[in-house]
Scaffold this motif. Structure first.
Motif, mmCIF file in Angstrom:
data_model
loop_
_atom_site.group_PDB
_atom_site.id
_atom_site.type_symbol
_atom_site.label_atom_id
_atom_site.label_comp_id
_atom_site.label_asym_id
_atom_site.label_seq_id
_atom_site.Cartn_x
_atom_site.Cartn_y
_atom_site.Cartn_z
ATOM 1 N N THR A 147 10.016 5.321 9.864
ATOM 2 C CA THR A 147 10.879 6.647 10.395
ATOM 3 C C THR A 147 10.580 7.979 9.410
ATOM 4 N N GLU A 148 10.838 8.958 9.951
ATOM 5 C CA GLU A 148 10.654 10.393 8.757
ATOM 6 C C GLU A 148 11.599 10.324 8.009
ATOM 7 N N GLU A 149 12.861 9.843 8.358
ATOM 8 C CA GLU A 149 14.011 9.818 7.220
ATOM 9 C C GLU A 149 13.675 8.727 6.067
ATOM 10 N N GLU A 150 12.875 7.649 6.490
ATOM 11 C CA GLU A 150 12.648 6.646 5.557
ATOM 12 C C GLU A 150 11.585 7.222 4.752
ATOM 13 N N LYS A 151 10.510 7.876 5.475
ATOM 14 C CA LYS A 151 9.335 8.434 4.648
ATOM 15 C C LYS A 151 9.838 9.546 3.527
ATOM 16 N N GLU A 152 10.989 10.327 3.772
ATOM 17 C CA GLU A 152 11.434 11.161 3.006
ATOM 18 C C GLU A 152 12.089 10.637 1.848
ATOM 19 N N HIS A 153 12.726 9.512 1.893
ATOM 20 C CA HIS A 153 13.447 8.818 1.025
ATOM 21 C C HIS A 153 12.359 8.317 -0.077
ATOM 22 N N ILE A 154 11.216 7.894 0.526
ATOM 23 C CA ILE A 154 10.009 7.559 -0.468
ATOM 24 C C ILE A 154 9.388 8.549 -1.203
ATOM 25 N N ARG A 155 9.186 9.884 -0.442
ATOM 26 C CA ARG A 155 8.469 10.805 -1.067
ATOM 27 C C ARG A 155 9.481 11.366 -2.341
ATOM 28 N N ARG A 156 10.886 11.383 -1.982
ATOM 29 C CA ARG A 156 11.843 11.936 -3.196
ATOM 30 C C ARG A 156 11.630 11.028 -4.558
ATOM 31 N N GLU A 157 11.139 9.923 -4.277
ATOM 32 C CA GLU A 157 11.017 9.022 -5.534
ATOM 33 C C GLU A 157 10.254 9.848 -6.662
ATOM 34 N N THR A 158 9.237 10.508 -6.112
ATOM 35 C CA THR A 158 8.197 11.321 -6.939
ATOM 36 C C THR A 158 8.743 12.580 -7.110
ATOM 37 N N THR A 159 9.225 13.368 -6.249
ATOM 38 C CA THR A 159 9.746 14.803 -6.143
ATOM 39 C C THR A 159 10.960 14.959 -6.790
ATOM 40 N N HIS A 160 12.105 13.993 -6.483
ATOM 41 C CA HIS A 160 13.277 14.165 -7.281
ATOM 42 C C HIS A 160 13.517 12.594 -7.734
ATOM 43 N N ARG A 161 12.951 12.155 -8.727
ATOM 44 C CA ARG A 161 13.099 11.031 -9.362
ATOM 45 C C ARG A 161 14.307 10.531 -10.136
ATOM 46 N N TRP A 162 15.297 11.610 -10.351
ATOM 47 C CA TRP A 162 16.659 11.508 -10.829
ATOM 48 C C TRP A 162 17.576 11.226 -9.854
ATOM 49 N N SER A 163 17.151 11.482 -8.491
ATOM 50 C CA SER A 163 18.306 11.465 -7.536
ATOM 51 C C SER A 163 18.396 10.194 -6.958
ATOM 52 N N GLN A 164 19.374 9.494 -7.613
ATOM 53 C CA GLN A 164 19.593 7.799 -7.525
ATOM 54 C C GLN A 164 20.960 7.695 -6.757
ATOM 55 N N SER A 165 21.396 6.413 -6.318
ATOM 56 C CA SER A 165 22.622 6.320 -5.807
ATOM 57 C C SER A 165 23.798 6.342 -6.684
ATOM 58 N N SER A 221 0.836 -1.172 -0.143
ATOM 59 C CA SER A 221 -0.011 0.145 0.110
ATOM 60 C C SER A 221 0.922 1.509 0.033
ATOM 61 N N PRO A 222 1.664 1.614 -0.989
ATOM 62 C CA PRO A 222 2.241 2.947 -1.257
ATOM 63 C C PRO A 222 1.764 4.167 -1.010
ATOM 64 N N GLY A 223 0.436 4.130 -1.250
ATOM 65 C CA GLY A 223 -0.565 5.491 -0.919
ATOM 66 C C GLY A 223 -0.933 5.705 0.465
ATOM 67 N N GLU A 224 -0.355 4.659 1.287
ATOM 68 C CA GLU A 224 -0.899 4.678 2.918
ATOM 69 C C GLU A 224 0.605 4.904 3.556
ATOM 70 N N LEU A 225 1.509 5.522 3.017
ATOM 71 C CA LEU A 225 3.034 5.772 3.427
ATOM 72 C C LEU A 225 2.828 6.445 4.745
ATOM 73 N N GLU A 226 2.090 7.463 4.985
ATOM 74 C CA GLU A 226 2.097 8.183 6.174
ATOM 75 C C GLU A 226 1.349 7.465 7.436
ATOM 76 N N THR A 227 0.716 6.376 6.963
ATOM 77 C CA THR A 227 0.012 5.752 8.216
ATOM 78 C C THR A 227 0.621 4.340 8.535
ATOM 79 N N ILE A 228 1.611 3.840 7.811
ATOM 80 C CA ILE A 228 2.207 2.499 7.824
ATOM 81 C C ILE A 228 3.211 2.338 9.100
ATOM 82 N N PRO A 229 2.756 1.787 10.262
ATOM 83 C CA PRO A 229 3.620 1.760 11.560
ATOM 84 C C PRO A 229 5.026 1.426 11.440
ATOM 85 N N GLY A 230 5.839 2.016 12.159
ATOM 86 C CA GLY A 230 7.384 1.867 12.298
ATOM 87 C C GLY A 230 8.381 2.574 11.326
#
Length: 626
Positions: A92-110, A81-90
């Motif tokens: 962290t905010e840092e992990e959420k930011e990495h997921i958000r950046r897949e959409t907002t900064h899609r060319w930012s890769q390793s 359920s990727p659309g429920e990112l904000e409600t998945i327990p456990g």
């Protein structure tokens, strides 16, 4: 792969699925062999949370990932359920930011991901340079070996034309008949990286051998050996990139194969131009110079992470996770992608039984899901030869000489063609994942047809007329400008992604063998065709093939943009008849109404149903993509 090895892989994955611990039971089963409802399905959809988490625990225990079980639990919930990112327990905010950046900064890769793309791009540059070394050499090596005569009554002229064609076709003959087909065992035993190392060795030694050849049979043998490097390289490099890149930018990065092949073609033309005045050895240097990009390819490939999907196929899951971590920006992304891929592999192995090398080959044509991918890849690959691009790439210098240019002018015109071919590949980086693979081809093929026809008609302008050669060159350049963002990048990108993991090496071998077989036919026949039909007839022939290719693409090629490699199982489970009928009864009337009659309120009924899909690496805005 041996029968025993593959059986072990299949049994280890499928047995646990029977307990519904790893993937659970979905609400509605979709037949991967015959997806008549055209529904695209997330294999984790509808699994109760407790069942899903229990399956993750069993997965971690089975594959030696117990120390990462909590991470994989979060990844599994996110994949479901990727659309429920904000409600998945456990999470962290840092992990959420990495997921958000897949959409907002899609060319930012390793860095490791981009290193992989760079190495694959080097492999492509080698491919392009290898193709064009013979272009300039064609102006001099036939004289060196007594294969050229300006006398139209020379009884050996036709024979010599065929010998020149055979020499030029050598790498493509070897690739189609052998090079592509050794890809599967090479990948099985050595992995993606080991295969590309093999290719680097062959692409270095064989081109140096070409430059040292003393007879035309020696030159021909060296070019055959070059095919043993070109075939596995063209087959493995796009697959290696495709398996490592996230879906939302996969097309833009995997198409680097074509962009840097075009760059290699440009470098080859540049070398031809720079070397043509060095004397009798010019053709030797033109052929031998292609070893230059092969050196960093050979040395740099082991700095890249191996494909995690290849590790998973070999049941080396801890190694796969380490590769995923290097290729993604965070461990949560690596765990999510790896678990999602694993669950889809369970679905694939239910219908894919390729237990032997020969068995997997025949399953390209017998398993419905794989057969449709085989057909689609065949269409886009043969279309690349039907469009006529390689009559320019292989013989542009000869064509411009026939048009009336001097040797130097012909090489400059070929250099201009190479530059246009490379520069106009750049737009595809952005359009291939937005406009789509199929739409790019439907737009560019009609334009390639008329520009090629126009270039041919310009040969009717009398020799000596000031407009004759510039107009021929102009239409050839416009043809290249339409080719480069369309049929240039799409075939290898498309073929690398359409096959399931179980048949990916064999499927890509089939696709590339198709491409190179017809490249060898073109290279072999064009000197004689040019003699028999003249430039006008030859260009007109390929203009007609563009129209035929357009019809084939319209009816037989599904779109793959922004779908994960695993979701494409469902796309290619849709019967060919249903897809073709949709194009004729829905898409074509829509296109005429919208773009010919300019009715802006016209809507298109979608072919695929995404109601159950929340793709694990895309956000909600992608759910309605067709």
């Amino acid at each position: 792969m041996s029968s025993g090895d593959h059986s072990l892989e299949k049994t280890s994955v499928v047995d646990h699925d029977e307990e519904n611990l790893k993937v659970g039971a979905t609400k509605r089963h979709i037949d991967l062999a015959n997806n008549v409802e055209a529904r695209i399905h997330n294999p984790l959809h509808g699994i109760p949370r407790d069942t899903l988490l229990k399956g993750v625990e069993e997965f971690a225990k089975e594959y030696g990932l117990e120390d990462k079980v909590d991470l994989f639990k979060k990844g599994a919930l996110l994949a479901q359920s990727p659309g429920e990112l904000e409600t998945i327990p456990g999470i962290t905010e840092e992990e959420k930011e990495h997921i958000r950046r897949e959409t907002t900064h899609r060319w930012s890769q390793s860095k490791s991901l981009y290193l992989t793309i760079i190495i694959c791009s080097l492999a492509a540059a080698v491919q392009g340079w290898d193709q064009t070394g013979s272009n300039g050499a064609n102006l001099s090596f036939p004289q060196e070996f007594g294969l050229h005569s300006d006398d139209p009554n020379d009884p050996n002229r036709e024979r010599n034309d065929w010998i020149v064609g055979v020499i030029n076709a050598g790498p493509y003959i070897a690739t189609a008949l052998l090079g592509c087909w050794i890809t599967d065992p090479l990948n099985h035993y050595f992995g993606r990286r080991g295969t590309l190392f093999w290719c680097g060795i062959f692409c270095t030694v064989s081109v140096i051998g070409q430059g040292l050849a003393q007879t035309w049979p020696q030159l021909f043998v060296c070019r055959l050996l070059l095919g043993l490097g070109m075939g596995p390289k063209a087959t493995t490099s796009p697959v290696f990139a495709s398996e490592n890149v996230p879906a939302n930018i996969r097309g833009g990065l995997v198409m680097c194969w074509q962009m840097w092949t075009a760059f290699g073609i440009f470098l080859g033309f540049s070398a031809n131009l720079a070397l043509h005045n060095v004397g009798p050895i010019a053709w030797r240097l033109e052929l031998g110079s292609a070893f230059i990009p092969a050196i960093p390819l050979t040395l740099g490939i082991y700095f890249c992470p191996e494909s995690p999907r290849w590790y998973m196929k070999k049941l080396r899951y801890p190694d796969a996770f380490r590769s995923f971590v290097r290729l993604r920006n965070s461990e949560i992304q690596a765990a999510r992608d790896m678990y999602y891929v694993h669950c889809q592999l369970v679905e694939e192995y239910k219908i894919m039984q390729g237990s032997t090398y020969i068995g997997r080959f025949f399953e390209l044509f017998t398993i419905p899901r794989v057969r449709r991918a085989t057909l689609a890849s065949w269409v886009v690959m043969i279309a690349q030869q039907m469009c006529g691009i390689n009559i320019i790439a292989f013989y542009s210098s000869t064509i411009f000489r026939n048009a009336g240019y001097s040797v130097t002018q012909a090489l400059f015109a070929s250099w201009g063609f190479g530059l246009v071919n490379w520069v106009f590949a750049f737009p595809a980086v952005w359009t291939i994942d937005t406009f789509g693979r199929r739409n790019l081809l439907l737009f560019t093929f009609p334009n390639m047809a008329w520009t090629l026809l126009a270039a041919g008609f310009c040969f009717y302008i009398p020799e000596g007329h000031a407009a004759r050669v510039p107009l021929i060159a102009l239409f050839v350049f416009i043809f290249a400008a339409f080719y480069s963002p369309g049929e240039g990048p799409v075939p290898f990108t498309y073929s690398a992604e359409v096959f399931p993991l179980t048949h990916r090496e064999m499927g890509m071998s089939w696709a590339v063998a198709t491409n190179f077989f017809w490249a060898s036919v073109l290279s072999l026949t064009f000197p004689s065709m040019l003699t028999a039909f003249g430039p006008v007839g030859s260009f007109g022939f390929y203009a007609g093939l563009n129209v035929i290719a357009l019809v084939m693409i319209f009816f037989l090629m599904p779109e793959t943009k922004q779908r994960t490699l695993e979701e494409l199982d469902y796309v290619f489970a849709v019967p060919v008849g249903r897809h073709a009928k949709y194009q004729l009864t829905e898409f074509l009337p829509y296109w005429i109404s919208r773009w010919v009659l300019m009715r802006k309120n016209t809507t298109l009924k979608p072919l695929y149903d995404f109601d159950e899909v929340e793709a694990p690496i895309k956000q909600e805005k992608l759910k309605g993509d067709v």
